[in-house]
Design a protein around this motif. Structure first.
Motif, PDB file in Angstrom:
ATOM      1  N   GLU A   6      11.859 -28.673 145.650  1.00  0.00           N
ATOM      2  CA  GLU A   6      11.060 -28.331 144.478  1.00  0.00           C
ATOM      3  C   GLU A   6      11.873 -27.532 143.471  1.00  0.00           C
ATOM      4  O   GLU A   6      11.771 -27.758 142.258  1.00  0.00           O
ATOM      5  N   VAL A   7      12.690 -26.626 143.951  1.00  0.00           N
ATOM      6  CA  VAL A   7      13.550 -25.840 143.068  1.00  0.00           C
ATOM      7  C   VAL A   7      14.548 -26.755 142.360  1.00  0.00           C
ATOM      8  O   VAL A   7      14.770 -26.637 141.151  1.00  0.00           O
ATOM      9  N   ALA A   8      15.123 -27.690 143.096  1.00  0.00           N
ATOM     10  CA  ALA A   8      16.089 -28.624 142.498  1.00  0.00           C
ATOM     11  C   ALA A   8      15.422 -29.462 141.416  1.00  0.00           C
ATOM     12  O   ALA A   8      16.011 -29.688 140.348  1.00  0.00           O
ATOM     13  N   GLU A   9      14.213 -29.944 141.670  1.00  0.00           N
ATOM     14  CA  GLU A   9      13.489 -30.737 140.677  1.00  0.00           C
ATOM     15  C   GLU A   9      13.168 -29.902 139.443  1.00  0.00           C
ATOM     16  O   GLU A   9      13.314 -30.362 138.320  1.00  0.00           O
ATOM     17  N   LEU A  10      12.727 -28.680 139.661  1.00  0.00           N
ATOM     18  CA  LEU A  10      12.416 -27.800 138.545  1.00  0.00           C
ATOM     19  C   LEU A  10      13.640 -27.559 137.688  1.00  0.00           C
ATOM     20  O   LEU A  10      13.588 -27.642 136.461  1.00  0.00           O
ATOM     21  N   LYS A  11      14.750 -27.295 138.334  1.00  0.00           N
ATOM     22  CA  LYS A  11      15.991 -27.030 137.609  1.00  0.00           C
ATOM     23  C   LYS A  11      16.424 -28.253 136.808  1.00  0.00           C
ATOM     24  O   LYS A  11      16.910 -28.135 135.691  1.00  0.00           O
ATOM     25  N   LYS A  12      16.211 -29.417 137.363  1.00  0.00           N
ATOM     26  CA  LYS A  12      16.635 -30.650 136.714  1.00  0.00           C
ATOM     27  C   LYS A  12      15.820 -30.936 135.450  1.00  0.00           C
ATOM     28  O   LYS A  12      16.362 -31.405 134.449  1.00  0.00           O
ATOM     29  N   PHE A  13      14.536 -30.647 135.490  1.00  0.00           N
ATOM     30  CA  PHE A  13      13.652 -31.059 134.407  1.00  0.00           C
ATOM     31  C   PHE A  13      13.214 -29.948 133.461  1.00  0.00           C
ATOM     32  O   PHE A  13      12.766 -30.217 132.362  1.00  0.00           O
ATOM     33  N   ALA A  14      13.317 -28.726 133.882  1.00  0.00           N
ATOM     34  CA  ALA A  14      12.810 -27.629 133.061  1.00  0.00           C
ATOM     35  C   ALA A  14      13.844 -27.182 132.033  1.00  0.00           C
ATOM     36  O   ALA A  14      15.019 -27.086 132.325  1.00  0.00           O
ATOM     37  N   ARG A  15      13.350 -26.944 130.873  1.00  0.00           N
ATOM     38  CA  ARG A  15      14.164 -26.319 129.832  1.00  0.00           C
ATOM     39  C   ARG A  15      13.467 -25.007 129.491  1.00  0.00           C
ATOM     40  O   ARG A  15      12.381 -25.001 128.927  1.00  0.00           O
ATOM     41  N   VAL A  16      14.100 -23.940 129.861  1.00  0.00           N
ATOM     42  CA  VAL A  16      13.466 -22.635 129.742  1.00  0.00           C
ATOM     43  C   VAL A  16      14.313 -21.757 128.837  1.00  0.00           C
ATOM     44  O   VAL A  16      15.528 -21.693 128.990  1.00  0.00           O
ATOM     45  N   ASN A  17      13.657 -21.069 127.909  1.00  0.00           N
ATOM     46  CA  ASN A  17      14.426 -20.190 127.035  1.00  0.00           C
ATOM     47  C   ASN A  17      14.668 -18.843 127.711  1.00  0.00           C
ATOM     48  O   ASN A  17      14.027 -18.488 128.697  1.00  0.00           O
ATOM     49  N   GLU A  18      15.595 -18.109 127.178  1.00  0.00           N
ATOM     50  CA  GLU A  18      16.010 -16.835 127.768  1.00  0.00           C
ATOM     51  C   GLU A  18      14.876 -15.810 127.813  1.00  0.00           C
ATOM     52  O   GLU A  18      14.784 -15.029 128.754  1.00  0.00           O
ATOM     53  N   ASP A  19      14.006 -15.820 126.808  1.00  0.00           N
ATOM     54  CA  ASP A  19      12.892 -14.871 126.803  1.00  0.00           C
ATOM     55  C   ASP A  19      11.968 -15.108 127.994  1.00  0.00           C
ATOM     56  O   ASP A  19      11.463 -14.155 128.600  1.00  0.00           O
ATOM     57  N   PHE A  20      11.732 -16.372 128.331  1.00  0.00           N
ATOM     58  CA  PHE A  20      10.864 -16.676 129.468  1.00  0.00           C
ATOM     59  C   PHE A  20      11.519 -16.250 130.778  1.00  0.00           C
ATOM     60  O   PHE A  20      10.850 -15.738 131.674  1.00  0.00           O
ATOM     61  N   ILE A  21      12.819 -16.438 130.894  1.00  0.00           N
ATOM     62  CA  ILE A  21      13.525 -16.001 132.099  1.00  0.00           C
ATOM     63  C   ILE A  21      13.446 -14.482 132.221  1.00  0.00           C
ATOM     64  O   ILE A  21      13.216 -13.953 133.317  1.00  0.00           O
ATOM     65  N   ASP A  22      13.612 -13.783 131.110  1.00  0.00           N
ATOM     66  CA  ASP A  22      13.448 -12.323 131.112  1.00  0.00           C
ATOM     67  C   ASP A  22      12.035 -11.937 131.550  1.00  0.00           C
ATOM     68  O   ASP A  22      11.847 -10.985 132.315  1.00  0.00           O
ATOM     69  N   PHE A  49      17.629 -20.422 137.165  1.00  0.00           N
ATOM     70  CA  PHE A  49      18.098 -20.538 135.786  1.00  0.00           C
ATOM     71  C   PHE A  49      19.269 -19.622 135.459  1.00  0.00           C
ATOM     72  O   PHE A  49      19.974 -19.859 134.484  1.00  0.00           O
ATOM     73  N   ARG A  50      19.468 -18.603 136.257  1.00  0.00           N
ATOM     74  CA  ARG A  50      20.602 -17.696 136.080  1.00  0.00           C
ATOM     75  C   ARG A  50      21.288 -17.474 137.431  1.00  0.00           C
ATOM     76  O   ARG A  50      21.223 -16.389 137.998  1.00  0.00           O
ATOM     77  N   PRO A  51      21.961 -18.492 137.935  1.00  0.00           N
ATOM     78  CA  PRO A  51      22.553 -18.373 139.276  1.00  0.00           C
ATOM     79  C   PRO A  51      23.604 -17.274 139.396  1.00  0.00           C
ATOM     80  O   PRO A  51      23.862 -16.783 140.493  1.00  0.00           O
ATOM     81  N   GLU A  52      24.186 -16.869 138.303  1.00  0.00           N
ATOM     82  CA  GLU A  52      25.199 -15.812 138.327  1.00  0.00           C
ATOM     83  C   GLU A  52      24.629 -14.444 137.965  1.00  0.00           C
ATOM     84  O   GLU A  52      25.369 -13.476 137.873  1.00  0.00           O
ATOM     85  N   GLY A  53      23.324 -14.384 137.763  1.00  0.00           N
ATOM     86  CA  GLY A  53      22.693 -13.128 137.348  1.00  0.00           C
ATOM     87  C   GLY A  53      22.755 -12.053 138.426  1.00  0.00           C
ATOM     88  O   GLY A  53      22.333 -12.285 139.553  1.00  0.00           O
ATOM     89  N   THR A  54      23.292 -10.904 138.061  1.00  0.00           N
ATOM     90  CA  THR A  54      23.471  -9.837 139.052  1.00  0.00           C
ATOM     91  C   THR A  54      22.154  -9.182 139.455  1.00  0.00           C
ATOM     92  O   THR A  54      21.969  -8.851 140.623  1.00  0.00           O
ATOM     93  N   ILE A  55      21.247  -9.013 138.513  1.00  0.00           N
ATOM     94  CA  ILE A  55      19.968  -8.387 138.850  1.00  0.00           C
ATOM     95  C   ILE A  55      19.208  -9.267 139.826  1.00  0.00           C
ATOM     96  O   ILE A  55      18.732  -8.797 140.859  1.00  0.00           O
ATOM     97  N   ALA A  56      19.100 -10.544 139.517  1.00  0.00           N
ATOM     98  CA  ALA A  56      18.362 -11.462 140.396  1.00  0.00           C
ATOM     99  C   ALA A  56      19.004 -11.525 141.772  1.00  0.00           C
ATOM    100  O   ALA A  56      18.307 -11.493 142.790  1.00  0.00           O
ATOM    101  N   ARG A  57      20.318 -11.600 141.817  1.00  0.00           N
ATOM    102  CA  ARG A  57      21.014 -11.669 143.111  1.00  0.00           C
ATOM    103  C   ARG A  57      20.717 -10.427 143.956  1.00  0.00           C
ATOM    104  O   ARG A  57      20.391 -10.518 145.139  1.00  0.00           O
ATOM    105  N   LYS A  58      20.795  -9.251 143.330  1.00  0.00           N
ATOM    106  CA  LYS A  58      20.544  -8.004 144.057  1.00  0.00           C
ATOM    107  C   LYS A  58      19.085  -7.901 144.501  1.00  0.00           C
ATOM    108  O   LYS A  58      18.802  -7.487 145.622  1.00  0.00           O
ATOM    109  N   LYS A  59      18.173  -8.267 143.608  1.00  0.00           N
ATOM    110  CA  LYS A  59      16.753  -8.163 143.933  1.00  0.00           C
ATOM    111  C   LYS A  59      16.365  -9.154 145.033  1.00  0.00           C
ATOM    112  O   LYS A  59      15.603  -8.813 145.926  1.00  0.00           O
TER     113      LYS A  59
END
Length: 74
Positions: A6-22, A49-59
Motif C-alpha cells: 500500500e505504501v508503494a502504491e501511494l508513493k507511485k501515484f500520490a503527488r503531495v506538496n511540501e506543506d501537506f507533508i509538513d 515522501f521524505r525518505p532522507e528526512g531526519t525528523i521522520a527517521r528519528k521519530k
C-alpha cells in the motif's frame, strides 16, 4: 497501518506538496500523547515522501521502540 504494498502504491501515484507533508509530520507529533499508533502511521507516511528526512527517521525509530515494533519491520 499501511502494508508495504500500500505504501508503494501511494508513493507511485500520490503527488503531495511540501506543506501537506509538513502537516502530516506536525500531526504525528501532536498525537504522540493520545495515540502513538496514529503518530507512527502518520510519520511512516512522511517517510514515504521524505525518505532522507531526519525528523521522520528519528521519530519512527522512537515510536518503534515505544510500540515494541522491531526496527526494520516498518
Amino acid at each position: 497501518m499501511l502494508s508495504q504494498d500500500e505504501v508503494a502504491e501511494l508513493k507511485k501515484f500520490a503527488r503531495v506538496n511540501e506543506d501537506f507533508i509538513d502537516f502530516l509530520r506536525d500531526a504525528a507529533i501532536e498525537y504522540e500523547d493520545t495515540s502513538l499508533e496514529t503518530s507512527y502511521s502518520l510519520m511512516r507516511l512522511v517517510q514515504v515522501f521524505r525518505p532522507e528526512g531526519t525528523i521522520a527517521r528519528k521519530k519512527v525509530a522512537e515510536y518503534q521502540l515505544k510500540l515494541d515494533i522491531p526496527v526494520g519491520d516498518a
